[in-house]
Scaffold this motif. Sequence first.
Motif, PDB file in Angstrom:
ATOM      1  N   VAL A  95      59.489 -69.898  37.921  1.00  0.00           N
ATOM      2  CA  VAL A  95      58.733 -69.422  39.083  1.00  0.00           C
ATOM      3  C   VAL A  95      59.669 -69.338  40.279  1.00  0.00           C
ATOM      4  N   THR A 119      53.473 -60.755  40.707  1.00  0.00           N
ATOM      5  CA  THR A 119      53.499 -61.437  42.001  1.00  0.00           C
ATOM      6  C   THR A 119      52.088 -61.870  42.372  1.00  0.00           C
ATOM      7  N   ARG A 167      56.693 -65.146  42.084  1.00  0.00           N
ATOM      8  CA  ARG A 167      56.849 -64.218  40.957  1.00  0.00           C
ATOM      9  C   ARG A 167      57.112 -65.018  39.698  1.00  0.00           C
ATOM     10  N   ALA A 168      56.411 -64.641  38.628  1.00  0.00           N
ATOM     11  CA  ALA A 168      56.587 -65.308  37.338  1.00  0.00           C
ATOM     12  C   ALA A 168      55.828 -64.504  36.290  1.00  0.00           C
ATOM     13  N   THR A 169      56.039 -64.837  35.030  1.00  0.00           N
ATOM     14  CA  THR A 169      55.199 -64.238  33.995  1.00  0.00           C
ATOM     15  C   THR A 169      53.824 -64.896  34.050  1.00  0.00           C
ATOM     16  N   ASN A 196      53.425 -68.519  33.240  1.00  0.00           N
ATOM     17  CA  ASN A 196      54.098 -69.496  34.097  1.00  0.00           C
ATOM     18  C   ASN A 196      53.494 -69.597  35.498  1.00  0.00           C
ATOM     19  N   GLU A 214      55.914 -59.544  31.451  1.00  0.00           N
ATOM     20  CA  GLU A 214      56.572 -59.039  32.656  1.00  0.00           C
ATOM     21  C   GLU A 214      56.258 -59.935  33.851  1.00  0.00           C
ATOM     22  N   LEU A 215      57.142 -59.896  34.855  1.00  0.00           N
ATOM     23  CA  LEU A 215      56.935 -60.674  36.070  1.00  0.00           C
ATOM     24  C   LEU A 215      55.822 -60.044  36.911  1.00  0.00           C
TER      25      LEU A 215
END
Length: 218
Positions: A167, A102, A133-135, A138, A99-100
Amino acid sequence: MATILQTKIGRKIGSAESRRLVATDHIPGVIYGHGMVPVKITVERRDLRVALAGPAGVNTILELQVGDTKYPAIVKELQRDPVKRVVRHIDVMQISLTELITMDIPVHLTVTAKAVLSEGGLVDATVNTIQVRATASNIPNEILIDVTAMGMQDVIRLSDVVLPNGVSAVGDPDLVVVTVLETKIEEAAPVVAAAAEDAATATPDAGAAPAGDAKPTA
């Protein structure tokens, strides 16, 4: 690859117990997130220091060992002593690796803006971090901003920052993240010369004795 951090569970609560733990190089904390019931934990100070010593620092993805269960997690908050600056409490949040999330990532400027340097300017980052925001896999350790092409009138906005694949930046795209400062040095006024000139043209007070004729007082 996540960094393993061992914890202990079942600690007592209360400020006195927290002070006792900190005095023995143990840090009280809590893990929460993803609908789990918050669990009170204790982490050895040395283990936490080692876990966060890598290039990602406090953004390190952790594999938190809590009892018989392992949780992927990130440090959400480190509470420090206001005087000694040692960590007194740690909040850890469980995450999903798919999931993303922050996170605030540190910003570093790279290369040299020769055009700015030649005109006596200074390239300045207006922010220390950029929220992205990224997994978890990443999330970058840092954000590098190339300032080579900047001139005296240029700025770099959030929308101009090049981020790795997967990203995205969080915030106002028009936010200025890098600017140029002018460093003009004004010539100092010839204070000494002016003072000497004033002394030479000063008029003696009425009734003052001429130089060399001063009389001793009784």
